[in-house]
Design a protein around this motif. Structure first.
Motif, PDB file in Angstrom:
ATOM      1  N   SER A  38       0.825  -1.206   0.000  1.00 28.20           N
ATOM      2  CA  SER A  38       0.000   0.000   0.000  1.00 28.20           C
ATOM      3  C   SER A  38       0.860   1.258   0.000  1.00 28.20           C
ATOM      4  O   SER A  38       0.605   2.207  -0.759  1.00 28.20           O
ATOM      5  CB  SER A  38      -0.922  -0.009   1.221  1.00 28.20           C
ATOM      6  OG  SER A  38      -1.637   1.206   1.320  1.00 28.20           O
ATOM      7  N   SER A  42       0.980   3.909  -3.115  1.00 27.74           N
ATOM      8  CA  SER A  42       0.525   5.283  -2.908  1.00 27.74           C
ATOM      9  C   SER A  42       1.656   6.286  -3.114  1.00 27.74           C
ATOM     10  O   SER A  42       1.442   7.367  -3.680  1.00 27.74           O
ATOM     11  CB  SER A  42      -0.099   5.440  -1.512  1.00 27.74           C
ATOM     12  OG  SER A  42       0.801   5.012  -0.505  1.00 27.74           O
ATOM     13  N   CYS A 108     -13.329  -5.526  -4.121  1.00 30.47           N
ATOM     14  CA  CYS A 108     -12.373  -5.334  -3.037  1.00 30.47           C
ATOM     15  C   CYS A 108     -11.405  -6.513  -3.049  1.00 30.47           C
ATOM     16  O   CYS A 108     -11.788  -7.596  -3.460  1.00 30.47           O
ATOM     17  CB  CYS A 108     -13.071  -5.259  -1.687  1.00 30.47           C
ATOM     18  SG  CYS A 108     -13.743  -6.847  -1.127  1.00 30.47           S
ATOM     19  N   GLU A 111      -8.800  -4.007  -7.480  1.00 36.79           N
ATOM     20  CA  GLU A 111      -9.365  -3.683  -8.787  1.00 36.79           C
ATOM     21  C   GLU A 111      -8.319  -3.865  -9.879  1.00 36.79           C
ATOM     22  O   GLU A 111      -8.612  -4.366 -10.953  1.00 36.79           O
ATOM     23  CB  GLU A 111      -9.878  -2.249  -8.799  1.00 36.79           C
ATOM     24  CG  GLU A 111     -10.465  -1.841 -10.148  1.00 36.79           C
ATOM     25  CD  GLU A 111     -11.055  -0.451 -10.103  1.00 36.79           C
ATOM     26  OE1 GLU A 111     -11.241   0.130 -11.176  1.00 36.79           O
ATOM     27  OE2 GLU A 111     -11.326   0.056  -9.014  1.00 36.79           O
ATOM     28  N   PHE A 244      -5.724   7.360 -10.110  1.00 38.94           N
ATOM     29  CA  PHE A 244      -6.898   7.665  -9.289  1.00 38.94           C
ATOM     30  C   PHE A 244      -7.969   6.576  -9.347  1.00 38.94           C
ATOM     31  O   PHE A 244      -8.764   6.446  -8.412  1.00 38.94           O
ATOM     32  CB  PHE A 244      -7.521   8.994  -9.736  1.00 38.94           C
ATOM     33  CG  PHE A 244      -6.698  10.186  -9.347  1.00 38.94           C
ATOM     34  CD1 PHE A 244      -6.629  10.603  -8.026  1.00 38.94           C
ATOM     35  CD2 PHE A 244      -5.975  10.890 -10.300  1.00 38.94           C
ATOM     36  CE1 PHE A 244      -5.867  11.700  -7.664  1.00 38.94           C
ATOM     37  CE2 PHE A 244      -5.211  11.989  -9.953  1.00 38.94           C
ATOM     38  CZ  PHE A 244      -5.154  12.399  -8.627  1.00 38.94           C
ATOM     39  N   GLY A 245      -7.996   5.815 -10.417  1.00 41.70           N
ATOM     40  CA  GLY A 245      -9.025   4.794 -10.546  1.00 41.70           C
ATOM     41  C   GLY A 245      -8.597   3.417 -10.090  1.00 41.70           C
ATOM     42  O   GLY A 245      -9.450   2.557  -9.844  1.00 41.70           O
ATOM     43  N   GLU A 246      -7.259   3.196  -9.972  1.00 39.76           N
ATOM     44  CA  GLU A 246      -6.787   1.853  -9.681  1.00 39.76           C
ATOM     45  C   GLU A 246      -5.735   1.808  -8.577  1.00 39.76           C
ATOM     46  O   GLU A 246      -5.926   1.150  -7.546  1.00 39.76           O
ATOM     47  CB  GLU A 246      -6.231   1.211 -10.956  1.00 39.76           C
ATOM     48  CG  GLU A 246      -7.274   1.092 -12.060  1.00 39.76           C
ATOM     49  CD  GLU A 246      -6.642   0.747 -13.388  1.00 39.76           C
ATOM     50  OE1 GLU A 246      -5.416   0.548 -13.430  1.00 39.76           O
ATOM     51  OE2 GLU A 246      -7.372   0.677 -14.377  1.00 39.76           O
ATOM     52  N   PRO A 249      -6.864   3.767  -5.037  1.00 40.85           N
ATOM     53  CA  PRO A 249      -7.945   3.036  -4.356  1.00 40.85           C
ATOM     54  C   PRO A 249      -7.494   1.675  -3.839  1.00 40.85           C
ATOM     55  O   PRO A 249      -7.882   1.247  -2.759  1.00 40.85           O
ATOM     56  CB  PRO A 249      -9.021   2.896  -5.440  1.00 40.85           C
ATOM     57  CG  PRO A 249      -8.797   4.051  -6.327  1.00 40.85           C
ATOM     58  CD  PRO A 249      -7.302   4.238  -6.370  1.00 40.85           C
ATOM     59  N   GLN A 250      -6.658   0.987  -4.623  1.00 43.30           N
ATOM     60  CA  GLN A 250      -6.147  -0.304  -4.176  1.00 43.30           C
ATOM     61  C   GLN A 250      -5.273  -0.131  -2.940  1.00 43.30           C
ATOM     62  O   GLN A 250      -5.344  -0.920  -1.995  1.00 43.30           O
ATOM     63  CB  GLN A 250      -5.345  -0.961  -5.287  1.00 43.30           C
ATOM     64  CG  GLN A 250      -4.788  -2.331  -4.898  1.00 43.30           C
ATOM     65  CD  GLN A 250      -3.793  -2.848  -5.909  1.00 43.30           C
ATOM     66  OE1 GLN A 250      -3.577  -2.228  -6.938  1.00 43.30           O
ATOM     67  NE2 GLN A 250      -3.184  -3.971  -5.619  1.00 43.30           N
ATOM     68  N   VAL A 252      -5.499   2.189  -0.655  1.00 42.98           N
ATOM     69  CA  VAL A 252      -6.360   2.481   0.487  1.00 42.98           C
ATOM     70  C   VAL A 252      -7.042   1.224   0.992  1.00 42.98           C
ATOM     71  O   VAL A 252      -7.162   0.993   2.204  1.00 42.98           O
ATOM     72  CB  VAL A 252      -7.404   3.550   0.120  1.00 42.98           C
ATOM     73  CG1 VAL A 252      -8.419   3.730   1.247  1.00 42.98           C
ATOM     74  CG2 VAL A 252      -6.715   4.879  -0.185  1.00 42.98           C
ATOM     75  N   LEU A 253      -7.479   0.374   0.079  1.00 38.89           N
ATOM     76  CA  LEU A 253      -8.154  -0.857   0.482  1.00 38.89           C
ATOM     77  C   LEU A 253      -7.195  -1.850   1.136  1.00 38.89           C
ATOM     78  O   LEU A 253      -7.596  -2.656   1.964  1.00 38.89           O
ATOM     79  CB  LEU A 253      -8.839  -1.499  -0.723  1.00 38.89           C
ATOM     80  CG  LEU A 253     -10.095  -0.773  -1.211  1.00 38.89           C
ATOM     81  CD1 LEU A 253     -10.517  -1.286  -2.573  1.00 38.89           C
ATOM     82  CD2 LEU A 253     -11.225  -0.932  -0.212  1.00 38.89           C
ATOM     83  N   LYS A 256      -6.396   0.357   5.292  1.00 31.49           N
ATOM     84  CA  LYS A 256      -7.549   1.229   5.510  1.00 31.49           C
ATOM     85  C   LYS A 256      -7.262   2.233   6.623  1.00 31.49           C
ATOM     86  O   LYS A 256      -7.687   2.081   7.765  1.00 31.49           O
ATOM     87  CB  LYS A 256      -8.783   0.387   5.837  1.00 31.49           C
ATOM     88  CG  LYS A 256      -9.203  -0.513   4.685  1.00 31.49           C
ATOM     89  CD  LYS A 256     -10.436  -1.326   5.022  1.00 31.49           C
ATOM     90  CE  LYS A 256     -10.846  -2.210   3.852  1.00 31.49           C
ATOM     91  NZ  LYS A 256     -12.042  -3.021   4.158  1.00 31.49           N
TER      92      LYS A 256
END
Length: 277
Positions: A38, A42, A108, A111, A244-246, A249-250, A252-253, A256
């Motif tokens: 993560s 990021s 989840c 993605e 921003f789309g992949e 978000p991945q 963050v998931l 968390k």
């Protein structure tokens, strides 16, 4: 010719070697830390945002093709990668058993790599399902590498120097974020019965499209100001969607908390230092 050879070698290292290294790590350890992945994803996403917004988009505007050419190229890049994702998800869902409790792809937490497919098949002990999940991941990563390669190729045309700060950093970052993706491909392939050497080779092969994308981005950008504008803006739009789309978000998931956000901001700061310092 020397420039093209250098472009091929750098994208080979970022795509094939980066993804293949992840495959080797996955083959050896068969596990990975969600928190570490993560943070890596990021941070890389933050640097990519800075490079796209403060370097590539600015370069596209400098071509004097016009703002609407830039916006149009970015829109096509965003839509193109979005459609690729839709096609991948649709194909992946065609292999999903129809039980109500089986997760759909991209819900989840993976993605980008369809990790939910892997978790469900591993829970049920389905080797065939694991193998299919690994092949889906390999196909997804192969397709995502194409616009990433275009970003490197378009940037190379603009700078005319692959060893300049932003261009080299972008290639390094793409290679870095390919490592966890390679791990996500190799693990289910091996768990599904494929031999470790073959799984690593398949994983590394999923990075080849980044070379094709780089050559395509270079060729489009080399045909004139409008071609360069379209190449830079298309690659920028595609990369922004991937971030921003992949990727984010991945991230963050996988962790968390607010930590991925701080890691992304740190990446943006580093990206700005590389560009403007």
């Amino acid at each position: 010719m020397e420039h093209l050879e250098m472009l091929v070698w750098v994208t080979f290292l970022a795509g094939v070697v980066g993804t293949g290294l992840g495959g080797v790590i996955g083959a050896i350890f068969k596990s990975d830390s969600p928190v570490v992945i993560s943070l890596l994803l990021s941070f890389a996403a933050g640097v990519m945002i800075s490079i796209v917004c403060f370097d590539l988009v600015h370069a596209a505007l400098d071509t004097k093709a016009g703002l609407y050419w830039v916006l149009g190229g970015m829109s096509v890049g965003i839509a193109g990668v979005c459609l690729l994702n839709y096609a991948i998800d649709r194909h992946a869902n065609s292999h999903v058993p129809k039980e109500p409790d089986h997760p759909k792809t991209a819900d989840c937490p993976g993605e980008l790599i369809h990790l939910d497919h892997l978790v469900e098949h591993k829970r049920k002990g389905e080797k065939v399902g694991l193998f299919i999940a690994g092949m889906v991941m390999a196909s997804a990563i192969a397709l995502h590498n194409l616009p990433e390669g275009m970003t490197i190729g378009a940037s190379f045309v603009y700078t005319d120097d692959l060893l300049s700060g932003p261009t080299l950093l972008l290639a390094w970052l793409i290679g870095l974020h390919n490592i966890p993706e390679g791990m996500a491909v190799a693990v289910p392939l091996i768990s599904g019965g494929m031999g470790r050497p073959k799984a690593v080779l398949v994983t590394a092969a999923s990075g080849i499209p980044i070379i094709l994308g780089a050559l395509l981005g270079f060729w489009i950008g080399d045909v004139g100001p409008h071609g360069l504008c379209l190449s830079l803006s298309f690659a920028s739009g595609a990369m922004l969607y991937v971030v921003f789309g992949e990727i984010f978000p991945q991230a963050v998931l996988l962790c968390k908390s607010k930590v991925p956000a701080f890691s992304l901001l740190a990446g943006m700061i580093v990206g700005m230092l590389v560009i403007f310092a």
